[in-house]
Write a protein that holds these residues in place. Structure first.
Motif, PDB file in Angstrom:
ATOM      1  N   MET A  73       0.832  -1.203   0.000  1.00 53.02           N
ATOM      2  CA  MET A  73       0.000   0.000   0.000  1.00 53.02           C
ATOM      3  C   MET A  73       0.869   1.256   0.000  1.00 53.02           C
ATOM      4  O   MET A  73       0.469   2.293  -0.539  1.00 53.02           O
ATOM      5  N   ARG A  79      -5.348   0.777  -4.306  1.00 55.59           N
ATOM      6  CA  ARG A  79      -6.010   1.194  -3.069  1.00 55.59           C
ATOM      7  C   ARG A  79      -7.463   0.739  -3.068  1.00 55.59           C
ATOM      8  O   ARG A  79      -7.955   0.206  -2.062  1.00 55.59           O
ATOM      9  N   GLN A  80      -8.170   0.949  -4.159  1.00 52.01           N
ATOM     10  CA  GLN A  80      -9.582   0.599  -4.214  1.00 52.01           C
ATOM     11  C   GLN A  80      -9.801  -0.891  -3.984  1.00 52.01           C
ATOM     12  O   GLN A  80     -10.665  -1.290  -3.189  1.00 52.01           O
ATOM     13  N   THR A 108      -7.855  -3.066  -2.505  1.00 52.11           N
ATOM     14  CA  THR A 108      -7.508  -3.453  -1.138  1.00 52.11           C
ATOM     15  C   THR A 108      -8.557  -2.991  -0.139  1.00 52.11           C
ATOM     16  O   THR A 108      -9.035  -3.781   0.691  1.00 52.11           O
ATOM     17  N   MET A 109      -8.927  -1.735  -0.208  1.00 55.82           N
ATOM     18  CA  MET A 109      -9.843  -1.188   0.788  1.00 55.82           C
ATOM     19  C   MET A 109     -11.251  -1.779   0.671  1.00 55.82           C
ATOM     20  O   MET A 109     -11.938  -1.970   1.673  1.00 55.82           O
ATOM     21  N   GLU A 110     -11.685  -2.076  -0.537  1.00 54.58           N
ATOM     22  CA  GLU A 110     -13.045  -2.583  -0.722  1.00 54.58           C
ATOM     23  C   GLU A 110     -13.168  -4.091  -0.524  1.00 54.58           C
ATOM     24  O   GLU A 110     -14.247  -4.588  -0.184  1.00 54.58           O
ATOM     25  N   ARG A 158      -8.318  -1.779   8.090  1.00 55.78           N
ATOM     26  CA  ARG A 158      -8.445  -0.846   6.973  1.00 55.78           C
ATOM     27  C   ARG A 158      -7.764   0.490   7.268  1.00 55.78           C
ATOM     28  O   ARG A 158      -7.175   1.093   6.374  1.00 55.78           O
ATOM     29  N   LYS A 159      -7.868   0.955   8.519  1.00 55.42           N
ATOM     30  CA  LYS A 159      -7.264   2.251   8.847  1.00 55.42           C
ATOM     31  C   LYS A 159      -5.752   2.204   8.697  1.00 55.42           C
ATOM     32  O   LYS A 159      -5.139   3.135   8.159  1.00 55.42           O
ATOM     33  N   GLU A 216      -5.017   2.255   4.987  1.00 57.08           N
ATOM     34  CA  GLU A 216      -5.235   3.588   4.434  1.00 57.08           C
ATOM     35  C   GLU A 216      -4.120   4.544   4.857  1.00 57.08           C
ATOM     36  O   GLU A 216      -3.625   5.343   4.049  1.00 57.08           O
ATOM     37  N   TYR A 253      -1.036   3.863   2.801  1.00 58.66           N
ATOM     38  CA  TYR A 253      -1.196   4.419   1.452  1.00 58.66           C
ATOM     39  C   TYR A 253      -0.936   5.925   1.473  1.00 58.66           C
ATOM     40  O   TYR A 253      -0.209   6.456   0.612  1.00 58.66           O
TER      41      TYR A 253
END
Length: 284
Positions: A16, A57-58, A60-62, A257-258, A261, A264
């Motif tokens: 990330m 990013r999308q 991974t986060m989703e 997730r935090k 993020e 990233y």
């Protein structure tokens, strides 16, 4: 396009950080003529070559909590913690479409590094020359024990990080005078010796492959040796390093997730702060 090489370290979800840096590159129009990646670095590299800023990013986060993508149960049953069939199938075809046309038509050279299981040595798979680039990338990112061996052209492969965690010498050997390396660990990080439990696990799974076992046992020493050499090359101005400024607490299979993020955003911050020095190095 910059006549130079971009080298991407792996580290699974620590990628990330790399994703953040690469998104800054794409937004700034910084394109390297040659890119190579190891493990998660290949995944980030594919999105970079396809010019899809934000896609790593999308995804991974989703989907980090989606069992179709990451599942400890699948690891126990099928030895496949990351579901590459889903990742390169339904997810890339429909859910978060990957631009395969842009990727394959891009003039940028792209190589994935994977470890041949029989020899324990790295092999390189180049876009446009490899018969199945998706399988090569899957092989490069298939962590030992947590993933099955991957067949590419009738040969078995695993994670490129086993034998060649950072392929900067490959870029130099290809004749590139400007080499930019994105690392996923802070300066001064060194791997600890393998624990007895880890060695026992490797021995249990890979006893029929003694050369692969040798490479697995040598991972800490090889990695630490490369870090020393990278620091020397950077100090001499022979390559340019971008890496996290602080110790990375994100694990290889991080579910927070935090934390993902934040890493990233750290990549974006460091990438932005390094832009002026990077452009001076690249003479652009």
């Amino acid at each position: 396009m910059t006549e130079g090489a971009l080298v991407l370290e792996g580290g699974s979800l620590r990628g990330m950080f790399t994703a953040g840096v690469l998104d800054v590159f794409l937004e700034q129009g910084i394109e390297f003529s040659y890119v190579n990646g190891v493990s998660a670095g290949t995944m980030c590299g594919m999105n970079y070559v396809a010019k899809q800023a934000g896609r790593t990013r999308q995804v991974t986060m989703e989907y980090i909590h989606d069992k179709r993508y990451v599942s400890f149960g699948r690891m126990l049953k099928k030895r496949q913690i990351f579901n590459f069939d889903f990742l390169f199938g339904e997810l890339s075809q429909h859910l978060v479409p990957f631009d395969f046309q842009e990727f394959y038509q891009s003039p940028q050279r792209f190589e994935a590094v994977a470890t041949r299981c029989r020899t324990g040595q790295p092999e390189f798979f180049e876009k446009g020359k490899c018969s199945d680039m998706v399988k090569a990338v899957q092989a490069s990112a298939s962590m030992p024990i947590l993933s099955k061996m991957v067949d590419v052209d009738g040969k078995k492969y695993l994670d490129g990080g086993i034998s060649l965690p950072i392929a900067y010498q490959r870029a130099i050997d290809q004749g590139y005078e400007k080499v930019v390396v994105i690392l996923t660990r802070h300066q001064g990080y060194r791997k600890k010796p393998l624990s007895k439990l880890t060695k026992k696990g490797y021995s249990r799974y890979f006893e029929p492959l003694p050369k692969l076992l040798d490479s697995l046992y040598d991972i800490p020493e090889r990695y630490n040796r490369m870090q020393e050499e990278l620091d020397e090359l950077h100090a001499a101005g022979k390559l340019f390093i971008i890496r996290p400024e602080f110790p990375v607490t994100v694990s290889r299979v991080e579910m927070d997730r935090k934390k993902l993020e934040d890493l990233y955003e750290e990549g974006r911050r460091v990438g932005t702060e390094k832009l002026e020095d990077l452009k001076n190095y690249l003479e652009i």
